[in-house]
Scaffold this motif. Structure first.
Motif, short mmCIF file in Angstrom:
data_model
loop_
_atom_site.label_atom_id
_atom_site.label_comp_id
_atom_site.label_asym_id
_atom_site.label_seq_id
_atom_site.Cartn_x
_atom_site.Cartn_y
_atom_site.Cartn_z
N ASP A 152 0.82 -1.21 0.00
CA ASP A 152 0.00 0.00 0.00
C ASP A 152 0.85 1.26 0.00
O ASP A 152 0.43 2.31 -0.49
N THR A 153 2.07 1.17 0.55
CA THR A 153 2.95 2.33 0.60
C THR A 153 3.89 2.42 -0.60
O THR A 153 4.77 3.28 -0.62
N GLY A 154 3.71 1.53 -1.60
CA GLY A 154 4.37 1.74 -2.88
C GLY A 154 5.62 0.95 -3.17
O GLY A 154 6.31 1.22 -4.16
N THR A 155 5.99 -0.04 -2.36
CA THR A 155 7.15 -0.87 -2.67
C THR A 155 6.77 -1.93 -3.68
O THR A 155 5.93 -2.79 -3.41
N VAL A 156 7.38 -1.86 -4.87
CA VAL A 156 7.10 -2.80 -5.96
C VAL A 156 8.20 -3.85 -5.99
O VAL A 156 9.39 -3.53 -5.96
N THR A 157 7.79 -5.14 -6.05
CA THR A 157 8.76 -6.23 -6.08
C THR A 157 8.36 -7.23 -7.15
O THR A 157 7.18 -7.50 -7.35
N VAL A 158 9.37 -7.78 -7.83
CA VAL A 158 9.16 -8.86 -8.80
C VAL A 158 9.92 -10.08 -8.30
O VAL A 158 11.10 -9.98 -7.92
N TRP A 159 9.22 -11.24 -8.30
CA TRP A 159 9.80 -12.47 -7.79
C TRP A 159 9.77 -13.57 -8.86
O TRP A 159 8.86 -13.61 -9.67
N ASP A 160 10.77 -14.45 -8.82
CA ASP A 160 10.75 -15.66 -9.63
C ASP A 160 9.75 -16.62 -8.98
O ASP A 160 9.91 -16.99 -7.81
N ARG A 161 8.72 -17.04 -9.72
CA ARG A 161 7.67 -17.83 -9.10
C ARG A 161 8.07 -19.28 -8.86
O ARG A 161 7.36 -20.01 -8.17
N MET A 166 14.05 -12.93 -5.32
CA MET A 166 13.72 -11.55 -5.62
C MET A 166 14.49 -11.08 -6.85
O MET A 166 15.72 -11.15 -6.89
N LEU A 167 13.78 -10.57 -7.86
CA LEU A 167 14.40 -10.09 -9.09
C LEU A 167 14.49 -8.57 -9.13
O LEU A 167 15.32 -8.01 -9.85
N TYR A 168 13.63 -7.90 -8.35
CA TYR A 168 13.60 -6.43 -8.36
C TYR A 168 12.82 -5.97 -7.14
O TYR A 168 11.83 -6.60 -6.75
N GLN A 169 13.25 -4.86 -6.52
CA GLN A 169 12.46 -4.21 -5.48
C GLN A 169 12.85 -2.74 -5.38
O GLN A 169 14.03 -2.40 -5.33
N ASP A 170 11.83 -1.87 -5.39
CA ASP A 170 12.09 -0.43 -5.26
C ASP A 170 10.78 0.26 -4.93
O ASP A 170 9.69 -0.29 -5.14
#
Length: 413
Positions: A152-161, A166-170
């Protein structure tokens, strides 16, 4: 072999493929699967001429739709999804392989849909955020190879399923902006925020980078959804259409003016929920800018709305705070909702009711190709409408590679 098998074998010898195809198409999916075990000729024919053919796909797909609409599902329930008191499920996504639950304190958990086994847990907010004990709900979406999350506070993360790497977080959007909505594919992650901005994260040569931040819209975004080429954003003033290939807002002569709390989108239609502003669901054509119909005006407000191909699912919002209260999950046939020739009073719908459990818990419902998946009272229920994928014990079973191929051709995956 019985006489029926002898007749079919004679037809194979005479190369009467069209007649054989019509005979097999009268069978249900379970019988077809059993027929594949008779001999190599039958197996290859069913695989190539039925499950991998347009006619076979259409016939089998119609059968599944009929089961969704007119049969009672087989229900499995998993009870081990609670984390801790006060850390409830606030978001739910699934496909044919996994269920992912987002929790109110920044975590997500990934479960195997076939067994209910916990595969791994995801920490979806930053190290600084996770040291604080406060709510930071998680929204989620699935690609074929990745899981996308935004707090809800805007941290976007991409994960290998596959394993939760973790592939990305910002942090996206403004420093103090709440984020409402996420859409994920293997190529991009799309999010929208209350400052009106739309952020597009793309995978380029294996790396995830912010490709575009669209700030043309200054209206507070309340929800966002996309279907690949197009995206729709809901605001307190209306619904706007975005072209994701040009990264431009599509300007309509007659804007769609409706107060939006949540929406689901499949071009060119938006299915809009208004929250406290108005009751029910409105169905809009975003190209013609016309309201097609409004339904479910007799229910309370809704907590979530989910669109998966043919079916639209909405979950009633828990506004009572009463532990034994019941909330409804309603499923509609999208093809009927968008067909102006179908009278609203004649629309097919299926309604299920669930107790909410703890006072602050909500009901979440989503669907995959064969099942309705509902989180309620710290449990997950799976209502499976494709009977031949359920064993007699009621547990979902892995039917192996052949059945996965049926899924792909049958459901257009």
């Amino acid at each position: 072999m019985d006489s029926g098998s002898d007749i079919l074998n004679r037809l194979f010898e005479m190369d009467l493929d069209e007649m054989i195809q019509k005979i097999f198409l009268y069978l249900d999916p379970l019988s077809l699967k059993n027929c594949k075990c008779v001999c190599l000729d039958w197996s290859e024919f069913i695989q190539k001429r039925l499950w991998n053919s347009k006619l076979g796909q259409k016939q089998l797909q119609n059968r599944l739709i009929n089961q969704w609409k007119h049969s009672e599902p087989v229900i499995s329930q998993y009870d081990r999804v609670a984390v801790e008191p006060g850390n409830e499920i606030n978001f739910l996504v699934c496909d044919n392989e996994i269920i992912v639950c987002g929790y109110t304190r920044g975590q997500a958990r990934v479960y195997a849909i076939s067994t209910g086994e916990l595969k791994f847990q995801l920490q979806c907010n930053s190290q600084r955020r996770r040291r604080r004990s406060y709510n930071d709900g998680v929204q989620l979406d699935l690609g074929k190879t990745v899981i996308g999350s935004v707090t809800d506070t805007g941290t976007v993360t991409v994960w290998d399923r596959r394993d939760g790497t973790m592939l990305y977080q910002d942090k996206h959007h403004g420093a103090h902006e709440s984020v409402f909505g996420i859409k994920v594919t293997d190529e991009y992650v799309l999010t929208g925020a209350e400052d009106g901005s739309v952020c597009i994260l793309e995978r380029i040569e294996g790396n995830w980078i912010i490709k575009q931040k669209l700030c043309e819209n200054r209206e507070m975004i309340t929800h966002i959804d996309a279907d690949g080429k197009w995206a729709a954003t809901g605001t307190r003033q209306g619904v706007k259409l975005w072209d994701l290939e040009t990264f431009k807002l599509v300007e309509n002569v007659n804007p769609v003016q409706v107060k939006v709390m949540m929406l689901a989108f499949s071009y060119p239609h938006a299915f809009v929920v208004g929250g406290d502003d108005w009751k029910g669901i409105q169905v809009w054509d975003l190209v013609k800018c016309v309201l097609i119909r409004q339904v479910l005006e007799d229910l309370k407000t809704f907590y979530n709305i989910h669109l998966n191909g043919r079916f639209l699912t909405v979950s009633e919002c828990n506004t009572t705070g009463y532990e034994k209260a019941m909330c409804a999950v309603v499923v509609y046939d999208v093809s009927e909702l968008i067909d102006t020739k179908v009278e609203t009073k004649l629309l097919w719908k299926n309604k299920f009711e669930y107790s909410i459990g703890q006072n602050s818990e909500q009901i979440n419902a989503v669907s995959n190709s064969t099942s309705l998946v509902v989180s309620h009272a710290s449990k997950i229920s799976i209502l499976n409408f494709w009977k031949d994928r359920i064993s007699s014990s009621g547990e979902i079973v892995n039917t192996g590679g052949d059945q996965n191929q049926v899924d792909d051709s049958y459901l257009g995956a």
